[in-house]
Design a protein around this motif. Structure first.
Motif, mmCIF file in Angstrom:
data_model
loop_
_atom_site.group_PDB
_atom_site.id
_atom_site.type_symbol
_atom_site.label_atom_id
_atom_site.label_comp_id
_atom_site.label_asym_id
_atom_site.label_seq_id
_atom_site.Cartn_x
_atom_site.Cartn_y
_atom_site.Cartn_z
ATOM 1 N N UNK A 1 84.546 -42.114 12.290
ATOM 2 C CA UNK A 1 84.151 -43.339 13.000
ATOM 3 C C UNK A 1 82.799 -43.835 12.499
ATOM 4 N N UNK A 2 81.851 -42.903 12.327
ATOM 5 C CA UNK A 2 80.509 -43.274 11.886
ATOM 6 C C UNK A 2 80.043 -42.250 10.848
ATOM 7 N N UNK A 3 80.317 -42.508 9.562
ATOM 8 C CA UNK A 3 80.031 -41.532 8.505
ATOM 9 C C UNK A 3 78.560 -41.131 8.371
ATOM 10 N N UNK A 4 77.649 -41.929 8.907
ATOM 11 C CA UNK A 4 76.225 -41.612 8.798
ATOM 12 C C UNK A 4 75.708 -40.823 10.005
ATOM 13 N N UNK A 5 76.598 -40.271 10.793
ATOM 14 C CA UNK A 5 76.204 -39.542 12.000
ATOM 15 C C UNK A 5 75.791 -38.124 11.625
ATOM 16 N N UNK A 6 74.510 -37.973 11.424
ATOM 17 C CA UNK A 6 73.923 -36.717 10.942
ATOM 18 C C UNK A 6 74.309 -35.518 11.802
ATOM 19 N N UNK A 7 74.203 -35.650 13.118
ATOM 20 C CA UNK A 7 74.453 -34.507 13.998
ATOM 21 C C UNK A 7 75.904 -34.028 13.921
ATOM 22 N N UNK A 8 76.831 -34.936 13.723
ATOM 23 C CA UNK A 8 78.233 -34.524 13.588
ATOM 24 C C UNK A 8 78.431 -33.709 12.313
ATOM 25 N N UNK A 9 77.766 -34.091 11.229
ATOM 26 C CA UNK A 9 77.850 -33.315 9.985
ATOM 27 C C UNK A 9 77.242 -31.926 10.193
ATOM 28 N N UNK A 10 76.086 -31.884 10.847
ATOM 29 C CA UNK A 10 75.425 -30.608 11.099
ATOM 30 C C UNK A 10 76.294 -29.718 11.990
ATOM 31 N N UNK A 11 76.832 -30.300 13.057
ATOM 32 C CA UNK A 11 77.691 -29.525 13.952
ATOM 33 C C UNK A 11 78.969 -29.067 13.258
ATOM 34 N N UNK A 12 79.507 -29.918 12.397
ATOM 35 C CA UNK A 12 80.677 -29.524 11.606
ATOM 36 C C UNK A 12 80.342 -28.305 10.755
ATOM 37 N N UNK A 13 79.172 -28.338 10.126
ATOM 38 C CA UNK A 13 78.741 -27.198 9.313
ATOM 39 C C UNK A 13 78.624 -25.928 10.130
ATOM 40 N N UNK A 14 78.074 -26.037 11.333
ATOM 41 C CA UNK A 14 77.947 -24.859 12.194
ATOM 42 C C UNK A 14 79.319 -24.298 12.563
ATOM 43 N N UNK A 15 80.245 -25.178 12.930
ATOM 44 C CA UNK A 15 81.590 -24.727 13.304
ATOM 45 C C UNK A 15 82.297 -24.083 12.111
ATOM 46 N N UNK A 16 82.169 -24.703 10.949
ATOM 47 C CA UNK A 16 82.786 -24.128 9.747
ATOM 48 C C UNK A 16 82.170 -22.771 9.406
#
Length: 196
Positions: free
Chosen positions: A69-84
């Motif tokens: 939805x919002x590719x520049x959403x930094x926190x979602x990328x960071x949280x994705x990294x944590x989950x992965x």
């Protein structure tokens, strides 16, 4: 003379009228972006809740939805990294952390998370660089210093590891964080034990 003044006023007035529609379009674009951010936040927050429940696959889906939805959403990328990373998918986690860093290169927590993922892959030199970058951004973060100490210890750089861990312990003490002080103490004891 009056015609010139009138012409200037009319021209000025006309330019204001001509710019209003583009201002309205910009506001609409801002509103659309704001709406996208809100939608992305909803999915990100769902992902955090799912991750806290241990439902990592679903959390990853939610974080990816937020990013779509919002590719520049930094926190979602960071949280994705944590989950992965919690699924031991460290290469994918590193990619997610690097994307978050591209968006915001001033977030020390993302560098710390990147360092952990790199260290988990045995890439200690790269992990050390990530932890050092986190410390450059926030010199008062004890977690980054603790992680740096562990990475240095893994590289056999004992004196540097001890110095970093002692600084972490000082910072934890300044925060009245007894759990952090204890954790660092355990690591320092492991470093100084005869088996090492």
């Amino acid at each position: 003379m009056k015609k010139r003044c009138t012409g200037i006023i009319v021209a000025g007035f006309a330019s204001v009228l001509l710019t209003q529609p583009s201002l309205s379009r910009e506001v609409s674009v801002v509103s659309a972006v704001h709406s996208e951010i809100q939608q992305a936040e909803v999915h990100n927050n769902q992902g955090v809740e799912l991750a806290e429940q241990g439902r990592l696959a679903e959390a990853i889906t939610a974080f990816n939805r937020a990013i779509s939805i919002y590719p520049e959403y930094e926190h979602a990328h960071n949280n994705l990294g944590l989950a992965l990373g919690n699924q031991n998918k460290f290469a994918e986690a590193i990619a997610a952390f690097n994307r978050a860093i591209e968006i915001n290169p001033r977030n020390f927590e993302t560098y710390n998370n990147l360092g952990i993922a790199l260290g988990s892959q045995g890439k200690f030199a790269e992990a050390i660089a990530a932890f050092n970058r986190a410390i450059q951004i926030n010199p008062n973060d004890p977690v980054s210093r603790q992680n740096l100490g562990v990475a240095l210890w893994s590289q056999g750089k004992i004196s540097q590891a001890v110095a970093s861990l002692q600084k972490a312990r000082e910072l934890y003490a300044m925060q009245n964080n007894s759990a952090g002080i204890q954790e660092v103490g355990v690591i320092l004891n492991q470093i100084s034990s005869p088996a090492n």
